[in-house]
Write an enzyme that holds these catalytic residues in place. Sequence first.
Site, PDB file in Angstrom:
ATOM      1  N   TRP A 178       0.895  -1.159   0.000  1.00 29.05           N
ATOM      2  CA  TRP A 178       0.000   0.000   0.000  1.00 29.05           C
ATOM      3  C   TRP A 178       0.929   1.204   0.000  1.00 29.05           C
ATOM      4  CZ3 TRP A 178      -1.012   4.213   3.227  1.00 29.05           C
ATOM      5  CH2 TRP A 178      -2.194   4.905   2.962  1.00 29.05           C
ATOM      6  N   GLU A 231     -21.903   6.333   9.833  1.00 28.00           N
ATOM      7  CA  GLU A 231     -21.354   5.059   9.378  1.00 28.00           C
ATOM      8  C   GLU A 231     -21.925   4.674   8.004  1.00 28.00           C
ATOM      9  OE1 GLU A 231     -18.972   3.275   9.999  1.00 28.00           O
ATOM     10  OE2 GLU A 231     -19.423   1.258   9.338  1.00 28.00           O
TER      11      GLU A 231
END
Length: 621
Positions: free
Chosen positions: A76, A494
């Site tokens: 990453w 969320e």
Amino acid sequence: MCGIVGYIGTKRSYPILMKGLHRLEYRGYDSAGCALISDEDNNLHVYKAKGKVSDLEATANEKDTTGTLGIAHTRWATHGIPSEVNAHPHISESGNITLVHNGIIENYVTLREQLKKRGFTFHSETDTEVLVQLIEYTQNKLGCGLGNAVRNALRLVVGAYAIAVIDKRHPDQLVAARKSSPLAVGVVEDNSEFFLASDASPIVEYTNQIVYLKDEEVAIIQRNHPLKVYNLKGTEADTEVKEVDLDLSMLDHEGYPHFMLKEIFDQPNVLKDCMRGRVVESPYSHAPQVILSAVTNNRRQLLRARRIVIVSCGTSWHAGLIGKQLIEHFCRIPVEVAYASEFRYSEPVIEHDDVIIPISQSGETADTLAAIQLAKQQGALVYGIVNGVGSSIARESDTGTYIHVGPEIGVASTKAFTGQVTVLTMLALALGMIKGTVEQDEYEATIRELQLIPTKIEKILLQNDKIKNLASIFTYAKNFLYLGRGYNYPVALEGALKLKEISYIHAEGYPAAEMKHGPIALIDEEMPVVFLTNHHRRYQKVISNLQEVISRHGRILAIIEEGDEQVKNMVTDFIEVPSTLSCLAPLLSVIPLQLLSYHIAVARGLNVDQPRNLAKSVTVE
Ligand code: M6R
């Protein structure tokens, strides 16, 4: 970020490394690579590819992948774009030493300039390349073996690292080290083989005997010799072998098209696991009770807590916002919820009678880890709520409660969120009971209702097809607004995060009543508004907010309580969730939002489990 794997033993290393990398792809997936010492020519073979592990496999296909020693990496990107040249492993000047790394070397610029002056050349834009050159430089200078070179080189390094290093002149040896990035070594009884990985998932199918290296420890792993671990000064350290039991079926998506969908559907079962042995019947009265050993064992310190500070990031931060409401309601202790990344640099006032609660799925989030290290220095009790068993945050915490929902592989967190909220509910009830701030009736009623949550989630999951159809209506929206109040406000946040991260649709979560202070200007017939109207003490006020959106022709999708005829008559699109207590509402209302974002992302043809730019575990600042 980044996942590393290593193997030394009697088997061919390549298939073990590739399988391990697939398991670690949740940590990063923009490029991958491996280094193998070949059985055929005893030489070092390094293969790299931009893209996923499958791209690396395609590159290595039909090349020499023999050998029983190897290391591998899935990346990453932090320093340097995703590219073949920046992919790990990196190779030293002489071509003898090669290394994979997870972490960030903060003083790499200084080290690189010094090494350049000494004739070392650099090919990549990474911070990692400096490590392999520094190890070679140290080895040449001290005339020592690989282990000592690694150890001495690391003494000059500032930053975070988990590394695996091999030297083609020593095909019987693998050296590993860590600081602030996780690293596990799997051992077998006769020392004939060793497995190395960023977490236990690539290891557990070969051995459940795992040593988690501690900060600034260097492991010398030699075929047919016991594992030796040293600190950076060269003193031998004790190793503790842990028995790790991981359910391998959790590492597979078992007939589901994606891990995310599997993990959404896992929720009824894993929440039962989360409550197992903790929500129990009293043997005397048969009344339900919550028993958390961490609460019982730290009773004195928890009782004197004048303040609780929850530190976390992303989805775990949203769970923290629900935790605040639960703890303040049941325990009457003031709770602050901080983004770990802000907390650690905000000169926080931490008292010794504060309790710090880090919440983390992975247990490896760098900002959360740093926040608790800071809190520990000030003498606060750290109570971890973590999923990653044996993870850095779990180990750094003084005490805590695992959420026990099994490995979460999909980058978008789903079952970890409901697991965190379940643990926070149990914690608030257990602590409220010993503090005497919750009435016995409310305590028992809440536990009874908590026990019903898995069955109620199953009922919502039966609406998957309906939600998929609804998702198709909203697939091409450019923006979304999620509105909720009280316990449902963090669920609105969320829901918006879930949509953003896997669908790349801009979404915002807001407290419903705040809408009229600004966001209402955004409402028109193009703007989908997801309204959480279920289970709220101020239901009528939420209905007024809903009316305000309808009057402005907003496109509403309402999450309603089963049988709520009033809202059904007001909107075209709704999803019903079973009725429950207000404080448990998030455990139900989040489920349709998870499914909605999943189906929208799938309809848009996106990679749900590995969304762009993200990684599952954020081990860098
Ligand atoms: O492993 P953690 O819970 O500490 O991770 C925190 C966030 O990085 C994480 O929740 C992230 O926001 C997820 N991608 C959300 O789905």
